[in-house]
Write an enzyme that holds these catalytic residues in place. Sequence first.
Site, short mmCIF file in Angstrom:
data_model
loop_
_atom_site.label_atom_id
_atom_site.label_comp_id
_atom_site.label_asym_id
_atom_site.label_seq_id
_atom_site.Cartn_x
_atom_site.Cartn_y
_atom_site.Cartn_z
N PRO A 2 0.84 -1.21 0.00
CA PRO A 2 0.00 0.00 0.00
C PRO A 2 0.87 1.25 0.00
O PRO A 2 1.92 1.28 0.63
CB PRO A 2 -0.77 -0.09 1.32
CG PRO A 2 -0.52 -1.43 1.88
CD PRO A 2 0.69 -2.00 1.21
N GLU A 3 0.42 2.28 -0.71
CA GLU A 3 1.17 3.53 -0.72
C GLU A 3 0.59 4.45 0.38
O GLU A 3 -0.40 4.11 1.03
CB GLU A 3 1.09 4.16 -2.12
CG GLU A 3 1.59 3.16 -3.16
CD GLU A 3 2.14 3.77 -4.44
OE1 GLU A 3 2.43 4.98 -4.45
OE2 GLU A 3 2.30 3.03 -5.42
N LYS A 52 4.39 5.40 5.12
CA LYS A 52 3.67 4.13 5.12
C LYS A 52 3.52 3.57 6.53
O LYS A 52 3.20 2.39 6.71
CB LYS A 52 4.40 3.13 4.22
CG LYS A 52 4.46 3.60 2.76
CD LYS A 52 5.22 2.61 1.90
CE LYS A 52 5.34 3.15 0.47
NZ LYS A 52 6.12 2.24 -0.39
N ARG A 121 14.06 8.92 11.00
CA ARG A 121 14.63 8.18 9.87
C ARG A 121 13.73 8.23 8.63
O ARG A 121 14.10 7.72 7.58
CB ARG A 121 14.97 6.75 10.29
CG ARG A 121 13.81 5.80 10.43
CD ARG A 121 14.33 4.38 10.70
NE ARG A 121 13.32 3.52 11.29
CZ ARG A 121 12.40 2.86 10.60
NH1 ARG A 121 12.35 2.97 9.29
NH2 ARG A 121 11.52 2.10 11.22
N ARG A 258 13.07 -2.48 -8.50
CA ARG A 258 11.67 -2.07 -8.64
C ARG A 258 11.35 -1.90 -10.12
O ARG A 258 12.23 -1.59 -10.92
CB ARG A 258 11.42 -0.72 -7.92
CG ARG A 258 11.96 -0.65 -6.51
CD ARG A 258 11.27 -1.61 -5.56
NE ARG A 258 9.86 -1.32 -5.38
CZ ARG A 258 9.38 -0.46 -4.46
NH1 ARG A 258 10.19 0.20 -3.67
NH2 ARG A 258 8.08 -0.29 -4.35
#
Length: 268
Positions: A2-3, A52, A121, A258
């Site tokens: 999921p974005e 996310k 981070r 990717r």
Amino acid sequence: MPEGHTIHRLAARHRTLFAGQPVRVASPQGRFAAGAALLDGRTLIDTEAYGKHLLHHFADESTLHIHLGLYGKFADGDLPAPPPVGEVRLQLAGERHWLELRGPTACEVLDPVLVAVLRARLGQDPLRDDAQPGLAYARVAASGKPVFALLLDQTVVAGCGLIYANEVLFRAGLAPTTPGRAIGTQCWDELWEDLRALMKEGVVRGRIDTVHSAHTPEAMQRAPRVDRHGGEVYVYRRTGQACLVCGTAVSRGAMAGRNLYWCPSCQP
Ligand SMILES: [Zn+2]
């Protein structure tokens, strides 16, 4: 995976269902038993999303941190909750609703220091009002990495996933291989604003649509896209199909493990 828009939708939904209520927390599967025992009976104060990552803030400064990863999934409904079936990591019940979580990459209780470490981070989240796109740009402008990889780097831009990264570069007419240091300030500002607008629309619609009004199925008198992710897009998973703008076949390649999709004509 999921974005960010999906995680922001979940945060809003969980706030509506549970904020301000004491909640029962359990881990039917047992893998989150210690964390559930810590949170059980406390009041869920608020929820938020950061990229996310989903955060549920509880009274007494404990935070439940969830990252869905590839396989994580939530379900919810009106009480009474159904009996847990299979690997339910987390079960939460408020005054009127229940929530269930399966298969997350992370489901843990954090104290305020660890929440600060997590945030430190992560990069800038286009969906957050406190985002500072200039900080993300400083990282981009100092890097020789391709802009596609930088958009997907969660320590640079938090919440941008594969579909948004591919689509926003198409909309900008930028080759995905363009090195970060070749991106000027104005170009970055436009990329950021476009990404933010697309992701905000994703939060509202619950799916990713990236085509301009001139390229919708209705405007082009074409059949709607058939793909399990749903929305209307320019290049994502459209390998070999005609570019909606110029007709050139959409290309696919791999970068940093990717899938990269682009139009060789529109993104020279
Ligand atoms: Zn094209």
